[in-house]
Write a protein that holds these residues in place. Structure first.
Motif, PDB file in Angstrom:
ATOM      1  N   LEU A   3       0.552  -1.113  -0.111  1.00 24.31           N
ATOM      2  CA  LEU A   3      -0.051   0.010  -0.006  1.00 24.31           C
ATOM      3  C   LEU A   3       0.814   1.376  -0.211  1.00 24.31           C
ATOM      4  N   ALA A   4       1.807   1.304   0.654  1.00 23.03           N
ATOM      5  CA  ALA A   4       2.898   2.404   0.725  1.00 23.03           C
ATOM      6  C   ALA A   4       3.695   2.585  -0.353  1.00 23.03           C
ATOM      7  N   PHE A   5       3.790   1.382  -0.919  1.00 22.35           N
ATOM      8  CA  PHE A   5       4.775   1.387  -2.354  1.00 22.35           C
ATOM      9  C   PHE A   5       3.888   1.978  -3.345  1.00 22.35           C
ATOM     10  N   SER A   6       2.703   1.495  -3.586  1.00 24.95           N
ATOM     11  CA  SER A   6       1.814   2.069  -4.503  1.00 24.95           C
ATOM     12  C   SER A   6       1.472   3.534  -4.513  1.00 24.95           C
ATOM     13  N   LYS A   7       1.337   3.867  -3.171  1.00 25.83           N
ATOM     14  CA  LYS A   7       1.069   5.310  -2.902  1.00 25.83           C
ATOM     15  C   LYS A   7       2.225   6.181  -3.471  1.00 25.83           C
ATOM     16  N   ASP A   8       3.639   5.802  -3.236  1.00 22.78           N
ATOM     17  CA  ASP A   8       4.634   6.326  -3.798  1.00 22.78           C
ATOM     18  C   ASP A   8       4.343   6.336  -5.222  1.00 22.78           C
ATOM     19  N   PHE A   9       4.280   5.399  -5.709  1.00 21.48           N
ATOM     20  CA  PHE A   9       4.166   5.499  -7.143  1.00 21.48           C
ATOM     21  C   PHE A   9       3.208   6.695  -7.732  1.00 21.48           C
ATOM     22  N   SER A  10       2.097   6.672  -7.182  1.00 32.38           N
ATOM     23  CA  SER A  10       1.117   7.824  -7.724  1.00 32.38           C
ATOM     24  C   SER A  10       1.615   9.172  -7.247  1.00 32.38           C
ATOM     25  N   GLN A  11       2.354   9.429  -6.455  1.00 37.69           N
ATOM     26  CA  GLN A  11       2.801  10.629  -5.805  1.00 37.69           C
ATOM     27  C   GLN A  11       3.912  11.043  -6.808  1.00 37.69           C
ATOM     28  N   GLN A  12       4.915  10.052  -6.988  1.00 38.21           N
ATOM     29  CA  GLN A  12       6.080  10.402  -7.757  1.00 38.21           C
ATOM     30  C   GLN A  12       5.606  10.626  -9.335  1.00 38.21           C
ATOM     31  N   HIS A  13       4.295   9.997  -9.835  1.00 34.76           N
ATOM     32  CA  HIS A  13       3.968  10.408 -11.130  1.00 34.76           C
ATOM     33  C   HIS A  13       3.460  11.899 -10.928  1.00 34.76           C
ATOM     34  N   ILE A  14       2.670  11.956 -10.097  1.00 33.67           N
ATOM     35  CA  ILE A  14       2.221  13.500 -10.024  1.00 33.67           C
ATOM     36  C   ILE A  14       3.074  14.381  -9.823  1.00 33.67           C
ATOM     37  N   LYS A  15       4.106  14.163  -9.303  1.00 36.70           N
ATOM     38  CA  LYS A  15       5.297  15.099  -8.935  1.00 36.70           C
ATOM     39  C   LYS A  15       5.944  15.322 -10.377  1.00 36.70           C
ATOM     40  N   GLN A  16       6.211  14.094 -11.164  1.00 33.47           N
ATOM     41  CA  GLN A  16       6.764  14.380 -12.378  1.00 33.47           C
ATOM     42  C   GLN A  16       5.972  14.973 -13.477  1.00 33.47           C
ATOM     43  N   PHE A  17       4.719  14.541 -13.517  1.00 36.92           N
ATOM     44  CA  PHE A  17       3.854  14.963 -14.673  1.00 36.92           C
ATOM     45  C   PHE A  17       2.966  15.989 -14.257  1.00 36.92           C
ATOM     46  N   GLY A  18       2.524  16.215 -13.071  1.00 41.77           N
ATOM     47  CA  GLY A  18       1.455  17.003 -12.662  1.00 41.77           C
ATOM     48  C   GLY A  18       0.098  16.482 -12.532  1.00 41.77           C
ATOM     49  N   HIS A  19       0.119  15.162 -12.816  1.00 42.61           N
ATOM     50  CA  HIS A  19      -1.127  14.373 -12.689  1.00 42.61           C
ATOM     51  C   HIS A  19      -1.001  12.964 -12.438  1.00 42.61           C
TER      52      HIS A  19
END
Length: 203
Positions: free
Chosen positions: A13-29
């Motif tokens: 759950l923590a890893f999948s959350k990190d994945f989403s947050q990293q994508h938002i940080k890199q692409f803005g969504h």
């Protein structure tokens, strides 16, 4: 669920959350994926454009509800069909979240973690696992269950069903390179990636 399985579920759950947050940080969504009315998922969050929806990994609910996408997922039918008990880590891994593939990197290179996109995809995953284990038994090899693929053809990452160790193996062959003592330890070593690179798991 044992404490080890709880830790694995929490790590996923923590890893999948990190994945989403990293994508938002890199692409803005959040990440996007082509939308298919015949292949809906609880991961989808609405349209990005005419043909793609935003998505993110979501926890599989543990209680029985009316929505088929959030029913409790179980490997009991697989274990019954094979007359074999699957390692608890395997069952926890595939029943903790619904998700698209998540590209990740470890010290050995890059891989794509496999998850079920929806309930129907989970059923298909179970069929593939049965086929994989039957192949292993036919070849008189120790049973393993795949959970990730690499960019290298026919090279998969699997869990040893006996002891839960994580190995690299070529399809149809014995595992040949140990990556971790456990799935929870392996997940802890991964870094989610928003973009695919040319790095590969070394065989």
């Amino acid at each position: 669920m044992t404490s080890t399985n709880k830790t694995l579920a929490q790590s996923l759950l923590a890893f999948s959350k990190d994945f989403s947050q990293q994508h938002i940080k890199q692409f803005g969504h959040l990440p996007t994926r082509e939308h298919d009315e015949q292949w809906l998922s609880p991961c989808e969050l609405g349209p990005h454009d005419d043909s793609h929806h935003y998505w993110q990994p979501v926890a599989v609910k543990t209680e029985s509800v009316t929505d088929e996408n959030t029913e409790t997922l179980s490997f009991s039918n697989v274990e019954s069909a094979l007359d074999l008990e699957l390692h608890p880590d395997i069952k926890t891994y595939f029943t903790t979240i619904f998700s698209g593939e998540i590209v990740a990197e470890c010290s050995e290179g890059q891989l794509s973690l496999l998850f079920a996109w929806n309930r129907e995809d989970f059923d298909r995953l179970q069929e593939n696992i049965i086929g994989h284990i039957l192949m292993k038994q036919r070849l008189k090899q120790a049973e393993t269950v795949f959970f990730a693929v690499t960019d290298e053809e026919d090279m998969i990452i699997s869990v040893d069903n006996t002891n839960g160790e994580v190995w690299v193996e070529r399809v149809g062959c014995q595992p040949h390179k140990k990556l971790s003592d456990s799935l929870v330890s392996f997940i802890g070593q991964l870094t989610p990636k928003s973009l695919v690179t040319d790095t590969k798991i070394k065989s």
